[in-house]
Motif scaffolding. Structure first.
Motif, short mmCIF file in Angstrom:
data_model
loop_
_atom_site.label_atom_id
_atom_site.label_comp_id
_atom_site.label_asym_id
_atom_site.label_seq_id
_atom_site.Cartn_x
_atom_site.Cartn_y
_atom_site.Cartn_z
N GLN A 155 41.48 42.52 32.93
CA GLN A 155 42.23 41.62 33.80
C GLN A 155 41.32 40.63 34.51
O GLN A 155 41.62 39.43 34.58
CB GLN A 155 43.01 42.43 34.84
CG GLN A 155 44.19 43.19 34.28
CD GLN A 155 45.24 43.46 35.35
OE1 GLN A 155 45.63 42.55 36.08
NE2 GLN A 155 45.68 44.69 35.43
N CYS A 158 40.29 37.88 32.05
CA CYS A 158 41.36 36.97 31.62
C CYS A 158 41.93 36.13 32.75
O CYS A 158 42.48 35.05 32.51
CB CYS A 158 42.49 37.77 30.97
SG CYS A 158 42.01 38.59 29.43
N LEU A 159 41.83 36.61 33.99
CA LEU A 159 42.47 35.94 35.11
C LEU A 159 41.55 35.01 35.88
O LEU A 159 41.91 34.51 36.95
CB LEU A 159 43.07 36.98 36.06
CG LEU A 159 44.30 37.71 35.51
CD1 LEU A 159 44.65 38.91 36.36
CD2 LEU A 159 45.48 36.77 35.40
N LYS A 160 40.37 34.76 35.34
CA LYS A 160 39.50 33.77 35.98
C LYS A 160 40.14 32.39 35.89
O LYS A 160 40.79 32.06 34.90
CB LYS A 160 38.13 33.76 35.31
CG LYS A 160 37.30 35.01 35.61
CD LYS A 160 35.90 34.89 35.05
CE LYS A 160 35.06 36.09 35.46
NZ LYS A 160 33.68 36.00 34.96
N CYS A 196 45.55 31.13 26.85
CA CYS A 196 44.99 31.85 27.99
C CYS A 196 45.84 31.68 29.25
O CYS A 196 45.94 32.60 30.07
CB CYS A 196 43.55 31.38 28.26
SG CYS A 196 42.36 31.97 27.03
N GLN A 200 47.66 34.78 31.28
CA GLN A 200 47.60 35.05 32.71
C GLN A 200 48.99 35.32 33.28
O GLN A 200 49.18 36.22 34.11
CB GLN A 200 46.94 33.87 33.43
CG GLN A 200 45.46 33.71 33.10
CD GLN A 200 44.80 32.59 33.88
OE1 GLN A 200 45.49 31.75 34.49
NE2 GLN A 200 43.48 32.57 33.88
N HIS A 258 36.55 30.91 28.91
CA HIS A 258 35.92 31.41 30.13
C HIS A 258 34.40 31.56 30.03
O HIS A 258 33.75 31.84 31.03
CB HIS A 258 36.52 32.77 30.51
CG HIS A 258 37.98 32.71 30.85
ND1 HIS A 258 38.45 32.10 31.99
CD2 HIS A 258 39.06 33.19 30.21
CE1 HIS A 258 39.77 32.20 32.05
NE2 HIS A 258 40.17 32.86 30.96
N THR A 541 45.71 40.48 39.88
CA THR A 541 46.46 39.23 39.70
C THR A 541 46.69 38.48 41.00
O THR A 541 46.88 37.28 40.99
CB THR A 541 47.83 39.51 39.06
OG1 THR A 541 48.44 40.59 39.77
CG2 THR A 541 47.70 39.88 37.61
N ASN A 544 44.79 35.20 41.62
CA ASN A 544 44.94 34.04 40.75
C ASN A 544 46.07 33.16 41.29
O ASN A 544 47.25 33.52 41.23
CB ASN A 544 45.26 34.50 39.32
CG ASN A 544 45.26 33.36 38.33
OD1 ASN A 544 46.08 32.45 38.42
ND2 ASN A 544 44.34 33.42 37.36
N VAL A 547 48.91 31.98 38.83
CA VAL A 547 49.90 33.01 38.53
C VAL A 547 50.82 33.23 39.73
O VAL A 547 52.04 33.34 39.58
CB VAL A 547 49.20 34.32 38.13
CG1 VAL A 547 50.21 35.44 37.92
CG2 VAL A 547 48.38 34.12 36.86
#
Length: 587
Positions: A155, A158-160, A196, A200, A258, A541, A544, A547
């Motif tokens: 997570q 991927c959530l950068k 990507c 997210q 990323h 999350t 972010n 999101v």
């Protein structure tokens, strides 16, 4: 001593269980008499019918015989609908053509029925990503992503925040949306960034940020990166070919967006070597073909890495294990299976690594030494039990009885008989101790291996927890972040409409029972996903902003939608909300 204990003792000496049972029955459960009986009068026990199909084994004598740790042909889930027609959802190379293919293969009534599911508000703890249609390879993003969502490191990666800002274009009429990049022309491969960004959103959804019960998988399916479309265009035929490529493409996509190539490779890439031949293979899944399929994952890996007779012990080994390990139990066809698969929730794949190879070789050599000692003790017991084809105890007893009946002195014979009995008892006790030590050195037992490593003062191997069990693209189990297990299964009509969706919390025993039933009698394909225990953690999350902003807006739309119970929808019900040809519906 119980009959079962005596049977175990004889089996450990090398006799079959039927032989041991019959010998103990004949000798009234006297283990010493049974040993003598077995060595003097071997019991013939009928084996399996010669016409019965036997499982093949492989003997490795040269490099080309080493098990292939790469993808192989086959079909993991009976994925036939698009294959029989000669059409793949990856047959188009451009995103627009790809989306057009997807829409053309999703009929209007399917989209209408599907929209009814997307209007349902969430009442439980487990939101679900659902596909409009089943049996497409791309759908495997769904169970894999759902299982990976409990891995904190995954997570976090991927959530950068994306280097290029993603924007949401909302359609106020049907409340759908799509992700766009205003500077798309400046992005070398915008499909990677689009994928990507959707990824997210899906992670946010799985973490409970949406008030909706379901989200359509279209965002992933219709926006797979260009490298995935190229793989599909090359003619991938089955899940066991697609899933390794999916991971490989996923790593390259995340790395390009990323810049985290080391992190994602550590997550998904393993390396296997043949030490003797200096051959190294980098792999994203470990494939267990039917010839290595066994009762447990350990039994299967024992055959795969060490060979049926441990002939490859220390040669074929992991030199780097992925932090997230996906094991594909592939099968070209459903073949007869003599036993159901027993699922392990905790797995220690590092015992197959180069780190412990020398220790396991030492362990096996110690066992071989005890095997010789067992043989010598057994021979000594045999010598005390029989002489010149006659049983010593029986001969002495009958002689003492005869001489005693004649009024003659039998003390010397009685002393000899007692001395033999005492010696035989000591040898039997010694054999029992050696047998216990011998059994504790069996490298095929994971408990033995872990204990031997502990006694050697080496660092223990990392524990991997099971996070996903995948039977098909629409039937799978996953571990939630709380540690409970969830079963997600969609039912589809003959027209490939989604008829019902089951998402229920179950215990691990139920997962074990379901897989055992699934593999009973037939060797069926499935996938297991394990993750290093230290990687599992909390949701990330909330940090972010993209999101968070998306679901703040989307939840306002959810509140405006009428709630429709999926259980009240028949196969023919048509509802007003529709999925747009170019947009993706959020809930």
């Amino acid at each position: 001593m119980s009959s079962n204990d005596n049977i175990t003792k004889l089996v450990e000496m090398g006799f079959s269980r039927p032989q041991a049972e019959k010998a103990l029955q004949i000798t009234n459960n006297d283990v010493e008499e049974a040993i003598a009986y077995l060595f003097e009068e071997p019991i013939e026990v009928s084996g399996p019918d010669s016409n019965e199909k036997q499982q093949d084994t492989v003997t490795v004598s040269n490099p080309q015989d080493i098990p292939r740790f790469d993808v192989s042909s086959g079909n993991l889930d009976g994925n036939k609908k698009e294959r029989e027609s000669g059409t793949s959802s990856g047959s188009s190379s451009s995103p627009d053509e790809y989306e057009m293919w997807y829409e053309n293969n999703t009929l209007e009534h399917q989209r209408n029925n599907f929209a009814a599911f997307l209007n349902e508000k969430r009442s439980g703890n487990y939101p679900a990503i659902i596909p409009q249609t089943s049996c497409y390879l791309e759908n495997y993003y769904i169970p894999i992503l759902t299982a990976l969502s409990c891995v904190e490191k995954f997570q976090e990666t991927c959530l950068k925040p994306l280097k290029h800002n993603a924007q949401i274009e909302w359609n106020t009429e049907d409340k759908s949306y799509k992700i766009v990049f205003k500077d798309a022309e400046q992005i070398p491969d915008v499909s990677n960034y689009t994928f990507c960004a959707y990824l997210q959103i899906y992670l946010g959804f799985l973490n409970g940020l949406s008030e909706g019960a379901y989200i359509s998988a279209d965002g992933l399916i219709k926006n797979v990166p260009s490298n995935v479309r190229e793989v599909l265009q090359d003619g991938i035929d089955g899940v066991d070919e697609f899933v390794p490529k999916l991971y490989e493409c996923f790593c390259s996509t995340i790395s390009s967006v990323h810049g985290e190539s080391t992190i994602v490779n550590d997550l998904f890439k393993s390396s296997v070597e043949s030490a003797n031949d200096e051959v190294i293979n980098n792999i994203f899944t470990i494939d267990v073909d039917s010839e290595y399929y066994a009762r447990t994952i350990y039994d299967s890996f024992n055959e795969l890495f060490w060979g049926a007779d441990l002939e490859m012990l220390g040669n074929v080994r992991l030199i780097k294990g992925a932090e997230i390990l996906t094991v594909l139990f592939a099968s070209e066809e459903e073949t007869y299976n003599s036993t159901s698969f027993v699922l392990d929730e905790v797995f220690h794949p590092e015992i197959y690594s180069s780190k412990y190879a020398d220790l396991l070789i030492e362990m096996n050599r110690a066992k071989e030494g005890l095997h010789l000692e067992r043989g010598e003790i057994t021979k000594e017991i045999m010598r005390m039990n029989s002489f010149d084809g006659k049983r010593i105890k029986g001969l002495l007893d009958s002689t003492i009885s005869y001489l005693g009946g004649q009024g003659r002195d039998t003390k010397d014979l009685e002393d000899i008989s007692e001395s033999i009995a005492e010696s035989r008892e000591r040898l039997t006790e010694k054999l029992t101790a050696v047998n216990e030590q011998y059994a504790s050195l069996d490298v095929c037992s994971v408990d033995n291996v872990l204990q031997f490593i502990k006694n050697s003062d080496m660092d223990p191997p990392s524990a991997y927890l099971l996070i996903g069990v995948v039977m098909s693209d629409t039937d799978f189990y996953y571990r939630s972040r709380s540690g409970s297990w969830v079963h997600q299964k969609g039912s589809y009509s003959a027209r490939n409409d989604l008829v019902s969706m089951c998402v229920e919390e179950i215990d691990f025993n139920s997962v074990q029972q379901h897989l055992s039933s699934y593999t009973q009698s037939l060797s069926r394909p499935f996938s297991l996903i394990y993750a290093r225990e230290s990687l599992l953690g909390k949701s990330v999350t909330s940090s972010n902003e993209f999101v968070k902003a998306f679901f703040e807006h989307d939840n306002d739309l959810v509140k405006d939608k009428s709630t429709i119970s999926v259980h009240e929808q028949s196969d023919e019900v048509i509802s007003d909300p529709m999925i747009s040809d170019s947009d993706h519906r959020s809930t």
